[in-house]
Design a protein around this motif. Structure first.
Motif, mmCIF file in Angstrom:
data_model
loop_
_atom_site.group_PDB
_atom_site.id
_atom_site.type_symbol
_atom_site.label_atom_id
_atom_site.label_comp_id
_atom_site.label_asym_id
_atom_site.label_seq_id
_atom_site.Cartn_x
_atom_site.Cartn_y
_atom_site.Cartn_z
ATOM 1 N N THR A 294 0.824 -1.173 0.004
ATOM 2 C CA THR A 294 -0.214 0.151 -0.153
ATOM 3 C C THR A 294 0.818 1.302 0.000
ATOM 4 O OG1 THR A 294 -1.695 -1.188 1.086
ATOM 5 C CG2 THR A 294 -1.881 1.268 1.239
ATOM 6 N N ALA A 295 2.083 1.350 0.806
ATOM 7 C CA ALA A 295 2.789 2.258 1.035
ATOM 8 C C ALA A 295 3.550 2.708 -0.550
ATOM 9 C CB ALA A 295 3.644 2.479 1.951
ATOM 10 N N SER A 296 4.193 1.592 -0.851
ATOM 11 C CA SER A 296 4.709 1.582 -2.227
ATOM 12 C C SER A 296 3.756 2.191 -3.338
ATOM 13 C CB SER A 296 5.504 0.335 -2.476
ATOM 14 O OG SER A 296 6.519 0.064 -1.622
ATOM 15 N N THR A 297 2.521 1.532 -3.227
ATOM 16 C CA THR A 297 1.738 1.956 -4.506
ATOM 17 C C THR A 297 1.436 3.433 -4.297
ATOM 18 O OG1 THR A 297 0.843 -0.353 -4.412
ATOM 19 C CG2 THR A 297 -0.526 1.350 -5.666
ATOM 20 N N ILE A 298 1.259 3.986 -3.162
ATOM 21 C CA ILE A 298 0.831 5.557 -2.886
ATOM 22 C C ILE A 298 1.809 6.205 -3.368
ATOM 23 C CG2 ILE A 298 0.381 7.220 -1.337
ATOM 24 C CD1 ILE A 298 -1.211 5.056 0.580
ATOM 25 N N ILE A 299 3.227 5.970 -3.103
ATOM 26 C CA ILE A 299 4.410 6.681 -3.427
ATOM 27 C C ILE A 299 4.312 6.725 -4.830
ATOM 28 C CG2 ILE A 299 6.976 6.838 -3.014
ATOM 29 C CD1 ILE A 299 6.202 6.074 0.058
ATOM 30 N N MET A 300 4.545 5.595 -5.448
ATOM 31 C CA MET A 300 4.888 5.415 -6.908
ATOM 32 C C MET A 300 3.676 5.191 -7.797
ATOM 33 S SD MET A 300 7.987 2.590 -6.717
ATOM 34 C CE MET A 300 6.823 1.239 -5.802
ATOM 35 N N HIS A 301 2.651 5.866 -7.213
ATOM 36 C CA HIS A 301 1.291 5.843 -8.158
ATOM 37 C C HIS A 301 1.179 6.499 -9.241
ATOM 38 C CE1 HIS A 301 -3.092 6.370 -8.885
ATOM 39 N NE2 HIS A 301 -3.169 5.022 -8.294
ATOM 40 N N GLN A 302 0.696 6.008 -10.412
ATOM 41 C CA GLN A 302 0.513 6.783 -11.620
ATOM 42 C C GLN A 302 -0.317 8.110 -11.599
ATOM 43 O OE1 GLN A 302 -0.794 4.046 -14.863
ATOM 44 N NE2 GLN A 302 -0.218 5.624 -16.511
ATOM 45 N N GLY A 303 0.317 9.167 -11.632
ATOM 46 C CA GLY A 303 -0.517 10.202 -11.275
ATOM 47 C C GLY A 303 -0.963 10.613 -9.963
ATOM 48 N N VAL A 304 -1.912 11.212 -9.843
ATOM 49 C CA VAL A 304 -2.510 11.669 -8.470
ATOM 50 C C VAL A 304 -3.216 10.406 -7.876
ATOM 51 C CG1 VAL A 304 -3.925 13.192 -6.945
ATOM 52 C CG2 VAL A 304 -2.536 14.105 -9.103
ATOM 53 N N ASN A 305 -3.170 10.020 -6.758
ATOM 54 C CA ASN A 305 -3.900 9.023 -5.856
ATOM 55 C C ASN A 305 -5.318 9.100 -5.937
ATOM 56 O OD1 ASN A 305 -1.982 6.830 -4.465
ATOM 57 N ND2 ASN A 305 -1.012 8.789 -4.201
ATOM 58 N N THR A 306 -5.991 7.908 -6.253
ATOM 59 C CA THR A 306 -7.173 7.998 -6.272
ATOM 60 C C THR A 306 -8.052 7.811 -5.124
ATOM 61 O OG1 THR A 306 -7.114 5.462 -6.931
ATOM 62 C CG2 THR A 306 -7.464 6.880 -8.609
ATOM 63 N N GLY A 307 -7.200 7.448 -4.066
ATOM 64 C CA GLY A 307 -7.542 7.079 -2.693
ATOM 65 C C GLY A 307 -6.692 7.821 -1.689
ATOM 66 N N GLY A 308 -7.437 7.902 -0.439
ATOM 67 C CA GLY A 308 -6.803 8.900 0.357
ATOM 68 C C GLY A 308 -6.279 7.894 1.621
ATOM 69 N N VAL A 309 -5.382 8.602 2.505
ATOM 70 C CA VAL A 309 -4.988 7.838 3.693
ATOM 71 C C VAL A 309 -5.368 8.958 4.769
ATOM 72 C CG1 VAL A 309 -2.848 7.240 5.195
ATOM 73 C CG2 VAL A 309 -2.954 7.188 2.606
ATOM 74 N N PHE A 310 -6.246 8.495 5.896
ATOM 75 C CA PHE A 310 -6.763 9.456 6.647
ATOM 76 C C PHE A 310 -7.508 10.482 5.928
ATOM 77 C CE2 PHE A 310 -3.512 7.368 9.458
ATOM 78 C CZ PHE A 310 -4.519 6.567 10.206
ATOM 79 N N GLY A 311 -8.079 10.122 4.951
ATOM 80 C CA GLY A 311 -8.706 11.417 4.183
ATOM 81 C C GLY A 311 -7.834 12.366 3.282
ATOM 82 N N ASP A 315 0.135 13.055 -3.296
ATOM 83 C CA ASP A 315 0.449 13.649 -4.791
ATOM 84 C C ASP A 315 2.011 13.497 -4.751
ATOM 85 O OD1 ASP A 315 0.931 14.049 -7.644
ATOM 86 O OD2 ASP A 315 -0.064 16.119 -7.416
ATOM 87 N N PHE A 316 2.635 12.487 -5.337
ATOM 88 C CA PHE A 316 4.049 12.252 -5.417
ATOM 89 C C PHE A 316 4.655 12.507 -7.065
ATOM 90 C CE2 PHE A 316 3.200 10.237 -1.583
ATOM 91 C CZ PHE A 316 3.991 10.502 -0.620
ATOM 92 N N THR A 317 3.680 12.953 -7.766
ATOM 93 C CA THR A 317 4.272 13.284 -9.186
ATOM 94 C C THR A 317 5.233 14.247 -9.387
ATOM 95 O OG1 THR A 317 2.482 14.600 -9.802
ATOM 96 C CG2 THR A 317 2.053 12.346 -10.052
ATOM 97 N N LYS A 318 5.224 15.324 -8.644
ATOM 98 C CA LYS A 318 6.210 16.289 -8.855
ATOM 99 C C LYS A 318 7.858 15.772 -8.334
ATOM 100 C CE LYS A 318 3.162 19.912 -7.332
ATOM 101 N NZ LYS A 318 2.989 21.102 -6.702
ATOM 102 N N MET A 319 7.889 14.707 -7.763
ATOM 103 C CA MET A 319 9.122 14.015 -7.483
ATOM 104 C C MET A 319 9.573 13.235 -8.610
ATOM 105 S SD MET A 319 8.475 12.752 -3.544
ATOM 106 C CE MET A 319 10.114 12.130 -3.252
ATOM 107 N N SER A 320 11.058 13.048 -8.856
ATOM 108 C CA SER A 320 11.503 12.292 -10.154
ATOM 109 C C SER A 320 11.122 10.829 -9.579
ATOM 110 C CB SER A 320 13.128 12.402 -10.108
ATOM 111 O OG SER A 320 13.733 11.968 -8.952
ATOM 112 N N LEU A 321 11.301 9.854 -10.598
ATOM 113 C CA LEU A 321 10.963 8.504 -10.558
ATOM 114 C C LEU A 321 11.984 7.973 -9.359
ATOM 115 C CD1 LEU A 321 9.630 7.374 -13.873
ATOM 116 C CD2 LEU A 321 8.377 7.797 -11.990
ATOM 117 N N GLY A 322 13.228 8.256 -9.576
ATOM 118 C CA GLY A 322 14.211 7.825 -8.795
ATOM 119 C C GLY A 322 14.184 8.138 -7.544
ATOM 120 N N ALA A 323 13.522 9.210 -7.284
ATOM 121 C CA ALA A 323 13.380 9.702 -5.621
ATOM 122 C C ALA A 323 12.376 9.111 -5.091
ATOM 123 C CB ALA A 323 13.274 11.101 -5.753
ATOM 124 N N ARG A 324 11.206 8.683 -5.945
ATOM 125 C CA ARG A 324 9.962 7.892 -5.648
ATOM 126 C C ARG A 324 10.310 6.607 -5.338
ATOM 127 N NH1 ARG A 324 5.550 9.757 -10.114
ATOM 128 N NH2 ARG A 324 4.090 8.437 -8.550
#
Length: 550
Positions: A294-311, A315-324
Motif C-alpha cells: 500500500t505504501a509503495s503504491t501510494i508513493i509510486m502511483h501513476q498520477g494523483v492517488n485515487t484514494g486517500g490516507v486518513f482522508g 500526490d508524489f508526481t512532482k518528485m522524480s521517479l528515482g526519488a519516488r
C-alpha cells in the motif's frame, strides 16, 4: 548355511597385508630420508618464519635478523628439496604402482569376501537365537497360569529380544568397521607417500566410502523424506500436465515464472527463518506485505492517488521517479521494521511468545491500514518503474538477482558474523548463551529488525512485480507460505537448527508445487489443503529428529 571358506581372522588379515606394508614401508623410509633435509626442513622453516612474525616478545630488528637467518636456511633446504625431487617422485611412483597392483588383488578382495560371509553368518546366528528364544518362551509360558507371571515373562522376553538385536547390530557394525579400516589403509599409505595430496578421483572415492560408512537409512529419511515425497509429487504433476493441458510443465518460461514468483517470497522466508531459529515465528508477514504494498503504491502511483490516507490525497508526481523509488523503499523498510521491532521488544523484554506479539501486530497493522485507506486498492504504479527496478534482460526477470543478493547477504550474516553465531547460540540454548555473555535481548531484537528489513524489501519488489495494486488485504496467508518454506527447508522450531540453503530449497519447492497445481486448475482452497499436509508432515519429521537427538 553360510560358507566359511573365505573367513579371515584378524591375524590372517594382518598376514595378507604384511608384504604390502613391508614393501611400501621400505620405500617410505627412503622417501623420508630424502625429505628430511629438504621438504621437511622447508615446512619446518616456513612455520618458524610465520611464528616469528607473530612473536610479540621480539623487537622489529630482532624479528628481521631472525627471519633473515631462517630465510638463508630455507634457501638451502629448497635447493636440497629440488635436488631430491626426481628421486622422491620415482620412489613414490614405484610405491603407488605396487599398491595399485597388489592392494586389491592380494589383500582387499579377501577382506571383502570375508566380510560378506561374516554378514551372512551373523544374520543366520541371529535367526537361530530368535528361534531358540521363541521355543524357550513357549515352553516357559506352557508352565505358567498366573496372569502376572505371564506378563512378567513377556517383559523378560521383550528385553531378551532387544539384547539379541543389539548384539546382532553390534556384530554388523564390527564387520562394517573392519571393511572401512581395510579400505582406508590404502589411502593411509598414499597419504604418507604424497604428504596428504590426493587426486580428484581418489578424493571422491574416499568421500563416497565415508558416506556409505556413515549412512543411516532412518536419519536419511528423516532429513530428506519430505523433499523426496514433494519431488515425486512434482514429477507426477509434470507427467500429468501435458496429458491434461496439452503443454509441458517444465519449460524454460515456466521455470523462470516459478523463480520470479519465488523471489519476493524469498525475502519473507529469509526474514522469518531467523525468528524460527530463535524458536519463534511471525504471523504478521502477510499484513506487513499488504502495508508495504500500500505504501509503495501510494508513493509510486501513476498520477494523483485515487484514494486517500486518513482522508488526505497524496500526490508524489512532482518528485522524480528515482526519488519516488528510493522513498517507497525507505517507507516499506521503516514501516515493517517499526512493527517487527515492537514485536521483538515485547518478546525479548517480557518473554512473550512471538505467536502472541506478532498476532497482535497482525491485528494492529490490518486495522490501521484498513481504517486509514478505507480498504480500497490504490491501482497501478508508474509503468516505467518496474523496468527501473526489475527489468527483463532478454526475457530473464532480474527480480531473481535481487533474491540471490538477499540469499548471499543473509547467508553471510548467519555464518560469518558474530550476530549470526549468537543467533544459533540463543536459539539452541538461551540460558547457556546468556551465561556465556551473549545478550539474548539484543540478539532477539536484531533478529526482528533484520526480518523487518527483509519484509520491507520483499513488499517493495512485489509492488514492482505486480505494477502496484496495493491494499490492506494484499498478502493474506503469505505468512503460512513463508513459515512452511522454512520448515520444509529444515529450519527447526526446536531452535538453533537451520541453513539458508534449506530455506531457499523450501521456497522454490513450495512455489513450484503451487505453480504446478495452479496450471492444472486445482482449486485454491484445495491448494491450502496440500500446504497444510506438507506443514504437518514437515513438523512431524522435525519433531522425530528432535526426539531421536534427545
Amino acid at each position: 548355511m553360510a560358507t566359511t571358506k573365505n573367513l579371515l581372522s584378524a591375524e590372517e588379515e594382518l598376514k595378507l597385508r604384511q608384504p604390502i606394508d613391508e614393501y611400501v614401508g621400505s620405500i617410505q623410509k627412503q622417501v623420508d630420508s630424502l625429505r628430511e633435509e629438504g621438504t621437511d626442513q622447508v615446512l619446518s622453516l616456513l612455520s618458524l618464519i610465520e611464528s616469528t612474525k607473530r612473536d610479540r616478545s621480539l623487537s622489529k630488528d630482532e624479528k628481521e635478523e631472525k627471519i633473515t637467518a631462517l630465510n638463508k636456511d630455507l634457501e638451502v633446504a629448497k635447493k636440497i628439496e629440488e635436488q631430491n625431487k626426481d628421486q622422491v617422485a620415482a620412489l613414490v611412483n614405484k610405491a603407488e604402482a605396487y599398491i595399485k597392483e597388489h592392494f586389491d588383488k592380494d589383500y582387499f578382495q579377501y577382506v571383502k569376501k570375508s566380510a560378506e560371509e561374516e554378514k551372512v553368518l551373523a544374520k543366520e546366528n541371529y535367526q537361530i537365537r530368535l528361534h531358540e528364544m521363541s521355543k524357550e518362551r513357549q515352553q516357559a509360558l506352557a508352565k505358567l497360569s498366573d496372569s502376572q507371571e505371564i506378563k512378567e515373562e513377556k517383559y523378560v522376553y521383550k528385553n531378551k529380544l532387544f539384547d539379541v538385536k543389539m548384539d546382532y547390530l553390534a556384530e554388523k557394525q564390527r564387520i562394517k568397521d573392519r571393511m572401512h579400516e581395510a579400505f582406508n589403509h590404502k589411502f593411509h599409505l598414499l597419504d604418507m607417500l604424497r604428504m596428504s595430496k590426493f587426486k580428484l578421483a581418489e578424493t571422491i572415492e574416499q568421500h563416497w566410502e565415508n558416506y556409505k560408512y556413515t549412512f543411516n537409512r532412518r536419519d536419511f529419511l528423516l532429513k530428506n523424506g519430505l523433499y523426496i515425497a514433494i519431488i515425486i509429487v512434482f514429477l507426477i504433476l509434470a507427467i500429468i500436465t501435458p496429458a491434461v493441458k496439452g503443454a509441458p510443465l517444465l519449460t524454460y518460461n515456466n521455470v523462470l515464472n516459478i523463480l520470479q514468483q519465488a523471489s519476493p517470497q524469498m525475502f519473507l522466508a529469509l526474514g522469518v527463518a531467523g525468528l524460527i531459529l530463535l524458536t519463534g515465528t511471525d504471523l504478521s508477514i502477510g499484513r506487513m506485505m499488504g502495508m508495504g504494498m500500500t505504501a509503495s503504491t501510494i508513493i509510486m502511483h501513476q498520477g494523483v492517488n485515487t484514494g486517500g490516507v486518513f482522508g488526505h490525497i497524496f500526490d508524489f508526481t512532482k518528485m522524480s521517479l528515482g526519488a519516488r523509488l528510493a522513498l517507497a523503499l525507505v517507507a516499506c523498510i521503516v514501516l515493517c521494521t517499526f512493527f517487527t521491532t515492537i514485536a521483538g521488544f515485547f518478546t525479548a523484554k517480557f518473554l512473550m511468545h512471538p505467536f502472541i506479539s506478532t498476532m497482535a501486530n497482525t491485528l494492529i497493522i490490518f486495522g490501521l491500514v484498513t481504517y486509514a485507506t478505507k480498504g480500497v486498492s490504490f491501482g497501478a504504479i508508474e509503468p516505467a518503474i518496474p523496468n527501473m527496478i526489475i527489468p527483463k534482460v532478454n526475457g530473464f526477470p532480474t527480480i531473481i538477482l535481487w533474491a540471490l543478493a538477499a540469499i548471499v547477504i543473509v547467508w553471510f550474516i548467519w555464518n560469518k558474523t558474530t550476530f549470526g553465531k549468537n543467533l544459533y547460540a540463543v536459539g539452541g540454548n538461551p540460558e547457556a548463551a546468556a551465561v556465556s555473555g551473549i545478550s539474548v535481548f539484543t540478539v532477539t531484537i536484531c533478529a526482528f529488525i533484520l526480518a523487518g528489513v527483509l519484509y520491507g524489501f520483499g513488499s517493495w519488489l512485489e509492488c514492482a512485480r505486480m505494477v502496484g495494486s496495493g491494499s490492506a488485504a494484499y498478502g493474506q496467508g503469505w505468512e503460512m507460505n513463508a513459515i512452511a518454506a522454512c520448515v520444509v527447508g529444515g529450519v527447526s522450531f526446536t531452535g538453533g537448527i537451520g541453513k539458508i540453503s534449506g530455506v531457499v530449497v523450501g521456497v522454490v519447492i513450495f512455489t513450484a508445487l503451487t505453480y504446478a497445481l495452479t496450471i492444472l486448475g486445482i482449486d485454491t482452497n484445495l491448494q491450502f489443503v496440500f500446504s497444510g499436509i506438507i506443514i504437518l508432515v514437515a513438523v512431524t519429521l522435525d519433531c522425530l529428529k528432535y526426539v531421536q537427538k534427545k
